[in-house]
Design a protein around this motif. Structure first.
Motif, PDB file in Angstrom:
ATOM      1  N   ALA A 299      -2.670 101.691   2.095  1.00  0.00           N
ATOM      2  CA  ALA A 299      -3.372 101.445   3.360  1.00  0.00           C
ATOM      3  C   ALA A 299      -4.264 102.616   3.746  1.00  0.00           C
ATOM      4  N   HIS A 472      -6.165  93.273  11.900  1.00  0.00           N
ATOM      5  CA  HIS A 472      -5.266  93.339  10.751  1.00  0.00           C
ATOM      6  C   HIS A 472      -5.792  94.365   9.770  1.00  0.00           C
ATOM      7  N   GLY A 473      -4.916  94.899   8.946  1.00  0.00           N
ATOM      8  CA  GLY A 473      -5.347  95.801   7.892  1.00  0.00           C
ATOM      9  C   GLY A 473      -6.099  95.048   6.814  1.00  0.00           C
ATOM     10  N   GLU A 482      -3.857  93.055   5.088  1.00  0.00           N
ATOM     11  CA  GLU A 482      -3.009  94.070   4.470  1.00  0.00           C
ATOM     12  C   GLU A 482      -2.187  94.786   5.536  1.00  0.00           C
ATOM     13  N   GLN A 485      -0.469  98.325   8.885  1.00  0.00           N
ATOM     14  CA  GLN A 485      -1.205  98.556  10.133  1.00  0.00           C
ATOM     15  C   GLN A 485      -1.729  97.268  10.729  1.00  0.00           C
ATOM     16  N   ARG A 486      -1.762  97.191  12.028  1.00  0.00           N
ATOM     17  CA  ARG A 486      -2.381  96.059  12.709  1.00  0.00           C
ATOM     18  C   ARG A 486      -2.599  96.444  14.166  1.00  0.00           C
ATOM     19  N   LEU A 496      -1.591 104.484  13.428  1.00  0.00           N
ATOM     20  CA  LEU A 496      -2.896 104.297  12.801  1.00  0.00           C
ATOM     21  C   LEU A 496      -3.344 105.638  12.229  1.00  0.00           C
ATOM     22  N   MET A 500      -7.171 104.225   7.164  1.00  0.00           N
ATOM     23  CA  MET A 500      -6.759 102.825   7.321  1.00  0.00           C
ATOM     24  C   MET A 500      -7.936 101.982   7.778  1.00  0.00           C
ATOM     25  N   LEU A 502      -9.154  98.410   9.404  1.00  0.00           N
ATOM     26  CA  LEU A 502      -8.660  97.315  10.227  1.00  0.00           C
ATOM     27  C   LEU A 502      -9.818  96.441  10.666  1.00  0.00           C
TER      28      LEU A 502
END
Length: 592
Positions: A299, A472-473, A482, A485-486, A496, A500, A502
């Motif tokens: 991520a 969302h990732g 993915e 993370q979100r 976060l 990453m 998003l």
């Protein structure tokens, strides 16, 4: 879905000695997207969404879906004998307890479920003396006469120019974490973590460039990788090198663990199915149940991955702009005979992406919703549902591409002509939420659930909301959805971190009229001005519909952000598009 299939399933359940059965939308790897051979939920119910579960209990059957799919499910199941319910653990458990009797058994396929996913249900059923029974064979597979074959496409090396790190370096880096855990091995439960660790990609799953695989990584950085025999080529073996052993039977993975004298194995229970845990426990291994370290490592994109994502988004943005520039004329041309609709729009956009270097596939089935279909959050257009488009109203297009250097996902809402005046207010409130996330600065350690409200405040001020997450990732030539993370209301406890990627996609949906969503991909970076704080940087490049904006609702800061963003879009994409689109782009990005 046919009543005959439900009846046939009930007969098969009787043969296996259970009174109920769970039909999730997933496969043994817990993938979001699955091969056609694993589409059991769609085969049984007709529902094609990416999340859902069907349950059988005696003479009753139900389909559980979340807020994204409420309208779609209603349309797809029609008048079939299926109750539609809300997809949450309490509702599922309550329905099953209401429709099963004490002493009866609820069957499930242990390859398609995880222990954490079933824990609350198992407890609730036990309180009612209902047994949760693993089955040796899936009842649907036994009655699905024309079930497609399992895919076995070639796995291929993914160059270090895109990954930024050799597989051997990754394996040693993760192996160091095994030492800290005092674990002898790590179980790699699904194709995404295998794709990242071994720098391989494939084509076994629609929209997800992976080969079906699982593996074990050992403390010395060596590994055993399972792939179908047809997937392994000489080029792949050379890429993997002598420290990675290939096996073509999952049983050989467990045998390899014995040869390596594995006693303690790290397993992510959220990714690993119940059947695999049963096999590992049968070997008397000590299981260290914790989150897979690879999920977090992949991520956090490195510099090469972020550079690749920027480049992919430039090409993808150019393709999207050429589509948007041609859309009005295509709509006008189809007025007389209704020849241009949602489905034709998807084909036009796909053609624009296919003309761009590196394009390999859509990153998901495009959501192409005109008018009322746009209000179906995860609408999937079909020849039967496709609405002809007119030079009026509102159109929502959510789409993305897979490129070797990056994965894209972008939503734009377009005014095709006259539209309801209230849509301007709704769109601008969504835009305000989008800008609030894009411009947010937050302290290190902040989780996605802590910033979600910034995206919703302008809507909440008007008593409005949306029934999906805000972000969302996104993977690097991997899944468009993915973890870990979100951004959303759901509790994650996942900070976060820099690198990453998003999505930033607030929306609003007026049932029966239109849908609005504005989605860009962003990535987390450290603030240069404020040490210890994080910020976002935009990846997506495409104009935001100016016709739908109520300038009076925007603050000076929000107007500045919008104008600066449009200037960057214009300057970056103008050299990459055709002359017709350059003219359109100039108008679409004019300063407000």
């Amino acid at each position: 879905m046919s009543r005959e299939r439900l009846d046939a399933l009930r007969e098969e359940l009787k043969r296996q000695g259970v009174q109920g059965f769970l039909v999730p939308r997933g496969d043994e790897y817990q993938n979001e997207y699955v091969p056609p051979s694993e589409e059991r939920l769609a085969w049984l119910t007709g529902f094609t969404g990416s999340a859902g579960l069907a349950a059988m209990a005696g003479d009753h059957a139900a389909l559980f879906v979340d807020g994204r799919y409420t309208i779609q499910a209603q349309q797809q199941i029609g008048d079939q004998p299926l109750e539609q319910q809300n997809l949450n653990p309490a509702a599922i458990a309550g329905w099953l307890c209401d429709n099963l009797k004490a002493g009866e058994s609820l069957g499930f396929d242990p390859r398609l479920h995880t222990e954490p996913g079933l824990a609350a249900l198992k407890k609730r059923l036990a309180e009612r003396d209902i047994c949760l029974q693993p089955l040796d064979s899936n009842p649907i597979d036994n009655i699905w006469s024309d079930r497609p074959a399992q895919p076995s496409g070639h796995a291929r090396p993914h160059p270090e120019t895109f990954t930024g790190e050799a597989s051997a370096q990754k394996r040693l880096r993760i192996a160091d974490l095994l030492d800290e855990k005092r674990a002898d091995a790590l179980w790699l439960a699904n194709p995404e973590v295998c794709a990242w660790l071994f720098n391989i990609r494939g084509s076994d799953i629609p929209h997800l460039p992976v080969a079906l695989s699982c593996a074990m990584l050992y403390r010395d950085g060596t590994a055993t990788l399972y792939l179908d025999e047809a997937a392994a080529s000489d080029a792949l073996r050379e890429h993997l090198g002598g420290d990675v052993s290939l096996v073509h039977d999952k049983a050989q993975l467990f045998a390899a663990a014995r040869r390596q004298h594995v006693a303690r194995i790290w397993v992510d229970p959220q990714l690993t199915n119940c059947w695999t845990l049963q096999q590992l426990r049968a070997m008397d291994l000590e299981l260290i149940l914790d989150r897979d370290p690879i999920t977090g490592a992949k991520a956090r994109k490195n510099a090469e991955e972020l550079a690749g994502s920027r480049a992919a988004h430039e090409r993808d943005g150019a393709a999207l702009c050429e589509f948007l520039a041609e859309l009005p004329e295509a709509v006008d041309g189809g007025i007389a005979d209704d020849s241009f609709g949602e489905l034709e729009a998807v084909a036009l956009l796909r053609a624009k992406r296919e003309a761009r270097e590196g394009f390999t596939d859509d990153s998901f089935d495009s959501i192409s919703g005109y008018g009322p279909n746009g209000a179906i959050v995860h609408y999937r257009v079909t020849p039967e549902s496709s609405l002809p488009m007119k030079p009026e109203g509102i159109y929502l297009i959510d789409s993305g591409g897979q490129y070797p250097d990056g994965t894209t996902d972008v939503t734009r809402t377009v005014a095709l002509g006259d539209f309801p005046e209230q849509a301007r207010d709704h769109f601008t409130r969504v835009l305000k939420g989008h800008i609030a996330i894009a411009t947010l600065r937050f302290p290190a350690g902040t989780c996605g659930e802590q910033i979600d409200a910034f995206a919703r405040k302008a809507l909440w001020d008007a008593g409005l909301d949306y029934a999906h997450g805000t972000g969302h990732g996104v993977g690097s030539f991997l899944s468009v959805h993915e973890g870990p993370q979100r951004i959303g209301k759901m509790h994650t406890s996942v900070a976060l971190e820099p690198g990453m990627i998003l999505s930033n996609e607030p929306g609003f949906y007026l049932t029966g009229q239109y849908g609005i969503r504005i989605e860009n991909l962003i990535f987390v970076k450290e603030s240069e001005q404020y040490p210890g704080f994080m910020e976002f940087e935009e990846l997506t490049l495409a104009p935001i519909e100016r016709k739908l904006i109520d300038k009076l609702l925007l603050t000076p800061m929000e107007l500045e952000w919008l104008n600066d963003y449009h200037q960057r879009v214009r300057e970056t994409l103008t050299p990459l598009v055709n002359e017709r689109t350059r003219t359109w782009l100039q108008q679409a990005t004019e300063k407000i």
